[in-house]
Design a protein around this motif. Structure first.
Motif, PDB file in Angstrom:
ATOM      1  N   GLU A 242       0.739  -1.051   0.479  1.00 39.51           N
ATOM      2  CA  GLU A 242       0.048  -0.515  -0.043  1.00 39.51           C
ATOM      3  C   GLU A 242       0.589   1.353   0.152  1.00 39.51           C
ATOM      4  O   GLU A 242       0.811   2.201  -0.840  1.00 39.51           O
ATOM      5  CB  GLU A 242      -1.030  -0.056   1.287  1.00 39.51           C
ATOM      6  N   GLU A 243       1.851   1.644   0.305  1.00 40.63           N
ATOM      7  CA  GLU A 243       2.796   2.363   0.584  1.00 40.63           C
ATOM      8  C   GLU A 243       3.726   2.635  -0.577  1.00 40.63           C
ATOM      9  O   GLU A 243       3.586   3.234  -1.188  1.00 40.63           O
ATOM     10  CB  GLU A 243       3.439   2.287   1.650  1.00 40.63           C
ATOM     11  N   ALA A 244       4.092   1.435  -1.045  1.00 37.27           N
ATOM     12  CA  ALA A 244       4.798   1.039  -2.448  1.00 37.27           C
ATOM     13  C   ALA A 244       3.539   2.059  -3.282  1.00 37.27           C
ATOM     14  O   ALA A 244       3.644   2.872  -4.289  1.00 37.27           O
ATOM     15  CB  ALA A 244       5.024   0.414  -2.908  1.00 37.27           C
ATOM     16  N   ALA A 245       2.210   1.851  -3.512  1.00 36.71           N
ATOM     17  CA  ALA A 245       0.819   2.372  -4.492  1.00 36.71           C
ATOM     18  C   ALA A 245       0.954   3.693  -4.505  1.00 36.71           C
ATOM     19  O   ALA A 245       0.452   4.100  -5.400  1.00 36.71           O
ATOM     20  CB  ALA A 245      -0.259   0.787  -3.970  1.00 36.71           C
ATOM     21  N   ALA A 246       0.801   4.126  -3.365  1.00 33.20           N
ATOM     22  CA  ALA A 246       1.046   5.358  -2.776  1.00 33.20           C
ATOM     23  C   ALA A 246       1.550   6.166  -3.425  1.00 33.20           C
ATOM     24  O   ALA A 246       2.110   7.759  -4.549  1.00 33.20           O
ATOM     25  CB  ALA A 246       0.929   5.932  -1.233  1.00 33.20           C
ATOM     26  N   LEU A 247       3.371   5.464  -3.687  1.00 36.49           N
ATOM     27  CA  LEU A 247       4.644   6.463  -4.024  1.00 36.49           C
ATOM     28  C   LEU A 247       3.612   6.522  -5.490  1.00 36.49           C
ATOM     29  O   LEU A 247       4.427   7.258  -6.463  1.00 36.49           O
ATOM     30  CB  LEU A 247       6.033   5.875  -3.432  1.00 36.49           C
ATOM     31  N   PHE A 248       3.376   5.968  -6.049  1.00 36.35           N
ATOM     32  CA  PHE A 248       3.253   5.535  -7.889  1.00 36.35           C
ATOM     33  C   PHE A 248       2.085   6.057  -7.766  1.00 36.35           C
ATOM     34  O   PHE A 248       2.131   6.639  -9.025  1.00 36.35           O
ATOM     35  CB  PHE A 248       3.729   4.024  -8.023  1.00 36.35           C
ATOM     36  N   ASP A 249       1.095   6.432  -6.882  1.00 41.52           N
ATOM     37  CA  ASP A 249      -0.197   7.357  -7.828  1.00 41.52           C
ATOM     38  C   ASP A 249      -0.120   8.463  -7.465  1.00 41.52           C
ATOM     39  O   ASP A 249      -0.089   9.161  -7.986  1.00 41.52           O
ATOM     40  CB  ASP A 249      -0.810   7.204  -6.111  1.00 41.52           C
TER      41      ASP A 249
END
Length: 265
Positions: A242-249
């Motif tokens: 989730e943290e990684a996905a937020a950075l790509f968002d």
């Protein structure tokens, strides 16, 4: 549509991981997304879980940029088997190498732009995963792009490669494609406890200023796990994903803010 090249002039920095992360963000947001696998290693095609079948490849398209050839080189990602959305790949191939010459004619350097003109109405986001070099394939990708996202890591050689990449983007903008700009440099594979990494990050911030995209992307096992199973990080379970996905968002938002649709900026 927005067109972004993901590049590095040094191999092994996680360029394709970033490509897939941004594609995952586009998928999660409902963007009609196309990944063009310019890299002869074709890792992006593998990470998108594409079944080759009877599809053609980028090499066929560059050799014969006709509508039928272009359509036959595009395949759906396996990401969409159980989830709604549009993520396609224009398939990579080792045969791409034949176009990776250091010298291109003016017609050749605009070839990928010609290809994307055929697809203008079909996609919202196009991501070109470039080889880690500054020869023909990268130059064709950049010329067709609105922005270049430079992927780097906190090491001495990557700092120098990032500087070369920014200089090359500026030169190509002046000589060939006025709309081209660097989106910035994303620092990947950061280990927060590493003194050397922190030194190099500070060095890049001092050298490149606002061209450094914040925050850096930490080294995360979950990214390798998701990529290894050909799954978008936005669908991988766990807090780290989730943290990684937020950075790509956030990277996707930067692209959307930097390239307003319809302006040709």
């Amino acid at each position: 549509m927005r067109v972004v090249s993901v590049s590095s002039l040094k191999g092994g920095v996680g360029k394709t991981t970033v490509t897939l992360g941004v594609a995952s963000a586009g998928f999660a947001q409902g963007q009609r997304t196309l990944v063009i696998d310019m890299d002869p290693q074709s890792d992006a095609s593998t990470g998108l879980d594409v079944i080759m079948g009877n599809h053609l490849t980028v090499a066929h398209v560059l050799g014969n940029p006709k509508s039928q050839t272009i359509r036959q080189a595009i395949a759906p990602s396996g990401w969409t088997k159980n989830h709604r959305g549009t993520v396609h790949a224009m398939l990579g191939s080792p045969a791409n190498m034949q176009f990776d010459t250091p010298m291109l004619t003016r017609r050749e350097i605009w070839r990928m732009e010609e290809v994307l003109a055929e697809l203008e109405a079909d996609y919202d986001l196009v991501i070109l995963d470039c080889p880690p070099s500054l020869n023909g394939l990268t130059r064709m990708a950049w010329t067709a792009s609105d922005r270049v996202l430079v992927v780097t890591e906190p090491s001495l050689f990557s700092v120098a490669a990032t500087q070369r990449a920014f200089r090359a983007v500026d030169e190509l903008q002046r000589a060939v494609s006025p709309r081209l700009r660097p989106l910035g440099a994303v620092i990947n594979r950061v280990r927060p406890q590493s003194i050397e990494h922190q030194f190099r990050i500070d060095e890049m911030r001092e050298m490149f200023g606002t061209r450094v995209i914040e925050p850096p992307l930490q080294e995360r096992v979950v990214l390798q796990q998701a990529q290894g199973s050909a799954t978008p990080v936005h669908l991988w379970p766990g807090e780290s994903a989730e943290e990684a996905a937020a950075l790509f968002d956030a990277l996707l938002v930067r692209i959307q803010q930097d390239v307003p649709i319809g302006t040709g900026a």
